[in-house]
Design a protein around this motif. Structure first.
Motif, PDB file in Angstrom:
ATOM      1  N   GLN A 122       0.846  -1.183   0.000  1.00 52.96           N
ATOM      2  CA  GLN A 122       0.000   0.000   0.000  1.00 52.96           C
ATOM      3  C   GLN A 122       0.885   1.237   0.000  1.00 52.96           C
ATOM      4  O   GLN A 122       2.099   1.154   0.227  1.00 52.96           O
ATOM      5  N   GLU A 123       0.282   2.385  -0.249  1.00 58.44           N
ATOM      6  CA  GLU A 123       1.036   3.631  -0.207  1.00 58.44           C
ATOM      7  C   GLU A 123       0.117   4.765   0.211  1.00 58.44           C
ATOM      8  O   GLU A 123      -1.104   4.702   0.063  1.00 58.44           O
ATOM      9  N   VAL A 124       0.729   5.821   0.745  1.00 64.16           N
ATOM     10  CA  VAL A 124      -0.019   7.006   1.172  1.00 64.16           C
ATOM     11  C   VAL A 124       0.817   8.239   0.828  1.00 64.16           C
ATOM     12  O   VAL A 124       2.040   8.235   0.968  1.00 64.16           O
ATOM     13  N   THR A 125       0.163   9.270   0.310  1.00 60.07           N
ATOM     14  CA  THR A 125       0.849  10.518  -0.020  1.00 60.07           C
ATOM     15  C   THR A 125       1.034  11.346   1.240  1.00 60.07           C
ATOM     16  O   THR A 125       0.076  11.578   1.994  1.00 60.07           O
ATOM     17  N   LEU A 126       2.245  11.801   1.478  1.00 57.47           N
ATOM     18  CA  LEU A 126       2.555  12.573   2.684  1.00 57.47           C
ATOM     19  C   LEU A 126       2.427  14.076   2.451  1.00 57.47           C
ATOM     20  O   LEU A 126       2.036  14.818   3.353  1.00 57.47           O
ATOM     21  N   GLY A 127       2.781  14.547   1.252  1.00 60.12           N
ATOM     22  CA  GLY A 127       2.715  15.967   0.980  1.00 60.12           C
ATOM     23  C   GLY A 127       3.452  16.324  -0.289  1.00 60.12           C
ATOM     24  O   GLY A 127       4.076  15.465  -0.939  1.00 60.12           O
TER      25      GLY A 127
END
Length: 411
Positions: free
Chosen positions: A55-60
């Motif tokens: 999975q992945e998540v955008t931090l900024g």
């Protein structure tokens, strides 16, 4: 075991890639990845495995989030992952949560909650909703904290009761927000109103006018309509709102009876009228003109605002009493229209009238089992009691001494 590499990127490399404009995806180690699209959008992404899935998540965005800040954000997310928290789920929850302003929340509260409350509550809550809207309407509901709530209460110079109402409204709207899951918890939780505005002042005790004070009031130098209104209040013991909103169609002078419809302040009842009270109502009837109210409004603007007919304002009699006391200086204690009810109750007991008859004259519901099973209106008993009371206040008006006549309850 292979060594996990970290801190692989430098600020110089990042600036070079951004200037170059080519799409890239470079790892800083530990799942933190710098990505640059062909359109020139640079972002930080954290890639990880949880539950056997990648999975992945955008931090900024870069450069708003620097390399150092991205490493700190990634580190926090990794700790959360160890505790079983999925960062991607947290982001989805935030996106799903409505980011309302306080003004939007107030509008929703008006539509769904305020309209269900009693008319008087709608008025008092409505003016405080306006205060809140003017003070913090542009704020995000999610950003409002306890300090903002305290500041909203403190910025208004209000009396204790009105400040308490403002506090009730603040709790109400943020409870509504929590119920809609716009926020997780109300910012009002844990706030103690006494710490902000102090303890409630001692409630003013109701007073009983003496025989001499009743005599002065019955002969008060007021205009005819105000004097007759005060006399009716004293002689019948009704609530001032019941007289102010009384309609002429509900006063049956030939039957010496006044019908008060059911309302939030009391159940419907018929009030027997003593002969002197019938005479006062006849005089008021002549003064009412074409209005459907016993006490019509006195300002043309009020008529126009309320579709051509309206009752006198709620403050008219109180202001008339205060004006009489302030300008004519009678030897009478300052009182309110509601004190006339306590005056009637106290004197009726002195006249020997039974407590339950006195309570029913005031349209008070009998307590306990008696109130549940005793549905008798005691009309004849109340008529006898009110006629005795009317004779008593007539002697006060004439400045005579009352000759005690024991109250005899009818069979």
């Amino acid at each position: 075991m292979a060594k996990i590499e970290s801190n692989l990127l430098t600020d110089i490399q990042l600036r070079k890639w951004v200037r170059g404009g080519a799409a890239v995806a470079k790892s800083d180690g530990g799942g933190l990845t710098f990505t640059l699209s062909a359109a020139g959008a640079a972002t930080w992404v954290l890639r990880y495995r949880l539950g056997g899935r990648r999975q992945e998540v955008t931090l900024g965005r870069y450069p708003d989030m620097t390399l150092a800040a991205a490493r700190i954000a990634a580190s926090k997310r990794r700790v959360a992952i160890i505790d079983g928290v999925n960062p991607a789920d947290e982001v989805r929850k935030v996106k799903a949560r409505k980011d309302w302003t306080v003004r939007q929340l107030i509008n929703d509260y008006r539509d769904k909650v305020l309209v269900t409350l009693a008319d008087s509550t709608q008025r008092s809550y409505g003016r405080n909703l306006t205060r809140i809207e003017n003070g913090m309407g542009a704020m995000s509901v999610q950003s409002v904290g306890p300090a903002d709530v305290v500041a909203e209460i403190e910025r208004h110079e209000l009396g204790w009761v009105e400040a308490f109402t403002l506090w009730c409204v603040l709790r109400g709207i943020f409870k509504h927000a929590a119920g809609k899951k716009v926020i997780v918890a109300s910012p009002c939780a844990g706030i103690q109103l006494e710490a902000i505005i102090g303890k409630r002042p001692e409630v003013r005790r109701r007073l009983m006018l003496t025989d001499a004070e009743i005599g002065l009031l019955m002969n008060a130098k007021m205009n005819t309509e105000n004097l007759l209104s005060v006399r009716v209040l004293l002689a019948t013991g009704v609530r001032i709102s019941e007289l102010l909103t009384a309609r002429r169609e509900h006063v049956f002078l030939d039957d010496a009876r006044w019908h008060i419809p059911n309302s939030k302040t009391g159940q419907e009842m018929d009030i027997p009228l003593a002969p002197s009270v019938v005479d006062w109502f006849r005089q008021l009837d002549e003064l009412a003109g074409r209005s459907g109210y016993v006490l019509p409004a006195r300002l043309r603007t009020r008529f126009e605002r309320l579709d051509g007919d309206a009752n006198v304002s709620k403050d008219a009699l109180r202001e008339a009493i205060d004006f009489w006391i302030d300008n004519h200086k009678p030897k009478i204690r300052r009182f309110t229209p509601h004190d006339l009810r306590s005056t009637m109750k106290s004197h009726m007991r002195k006249l020997g009238i039974a407590r339950d008859i006195t309570e029913m004259c005031l349209n008070h519901k009998l307590k306990g089992v008696e109130g549940i099973y005793d549905q008798h209106t005691y009309y004849d008993e109340r008529r006898h009691a009110l006629e005795l009371w009317a004779r008593f206040i007539a002697t006060c008006q004439a400045g005579e001494k009352w000759n005690v006549v024991p109250f005899k309850q009818t069979a």
